[in-house]
Design an enzyme around this catalytic site. Sequence first.
Site, PDB file in Angstrom:
ATOM      1  N   GLU A  84      39.590  38.409  52.221  1.00  0.00           N
ATOM      2  CA  GLU A  84      40.263  37.192  52.668  1.00  0.00           C
ATOM      3  C   GLU A  84      39.986  36.014  51.734  1.00  0.00           C
ATOM      4  O   GLU A  84      40.901  35.287  51.339  1.00  0.00           O
ATOM      5  CB  GLU A  84      39.803  36.854  54.087  1.00  0.00           C
ATOM      6  CG  GLU A  84      40.300  35.521  54.581  1.00  0.00           C
ATOM      7  CD  GLU A  84      39.456  34.955  55.704  1.00  0.00           C
ATOM      8  OE1 GLU A  84      39.820  33.883  56.200  1.00  0.00           O
ATOM      9  OE2 GLU A  84      38.435  35.561  56.075  1.00  0.00           O
ATOM     10  N   ALA A 131      44.934  48.703  42.051  1.00  0.00           N
ATOM     11  CA  ALA A 131      43.681  48.256  41.444  1.00  0.00           C
ATOM     12  C   ALA A 131      42.551  48.161  42.460  1.00  0.00           C
ATOM     13  O   ALA A 131      41.425  47.828  42.103  1.00  0.00           O
ATOM     14  CB  ALA A 131      43.890  46.906  40.759  1.00  0.00           C
ATOM     15  N   LYS A 177      36.197  54.767  38.134  1.00  0.00           N
ATOM     16  CA  LYS A 177      34.888  54.324  37.619  1.00  0.00           C
ATOM     17  C   LYS A 177      33.737  54.728  38.510  1.00  0.00           C
ATOM     18  O   LYS A 177      32.774  55.328  38.060  1.00  0.00           O
ATOM     19  CB  LYS A 177      34.878  52.808  37.429  1.00  0.00           C
ATOM     20  CG  LYS A 177      35.677  52.364  36.241  1.00  0.00           C
ATOM     21  CD  LYS A 177      35.538  50.883  36.042  1.00  0.00           C
ATOM     22  CE  LYS A 177      36.306  50.452  34.818  1.00  0.00           C
ATOM     23  NZ  LYS A 177      36.210  49.031  34.616  1.00  0.00           N
TER      24      LYS A 177
END
Length: 178
Positions: A84, A131, A177
């Site tokens: 948020e 992402a 990753k």
Amino acid sequence: MKISTVPPVEKWLGDSFNVKQIQKINIDDLLGRDTIELNKEKIANQLQNKIILVSGAAGSIGSEICRQVLHYGPKKLILLDQAESGLYDLEHEFKKNDFKQNWEIVIGDIINYVRMERLFSHFKPDLIFHAAAYKHVPLMELNPAEAITTNVEGSKNLIKLSDKYNAVKFVLISTDKA
């Protein structure tokens, strides 16, 4: 600050060093490869008038993707994240910089399949930049269940929904990753 390059020390010995060998550094020299010229027309063709979803929009990678996408005039840009505060900051940045394009903030967690399905059924994105991920490996090694839940299951949710709602393209960004 001025930065210059000089020849290796071995070449300084004797009379072989010359002041003309000191040169201004070129930023492209640091790449170690040829520079890449973006085909902005091709990028525009893929982004212009499209509905684009960026997951992880509040993160450093996702927010930069959002900034770049807005320059190409998408039909709508959906900024999705569970953070948020990060979305709030990004919203104020966009308003301050007078980004008038059609963008919308959506708070949601990619592991919540029902929430993601509502998002996909409502917006029907053409292109997804995914992402959203935990990316800090040492921290995630201490919390493997969360890393797997978000990075694997969350990604799986978005991929499945992209297929179900006929997205044209899905771009996976650095979820591997952690």
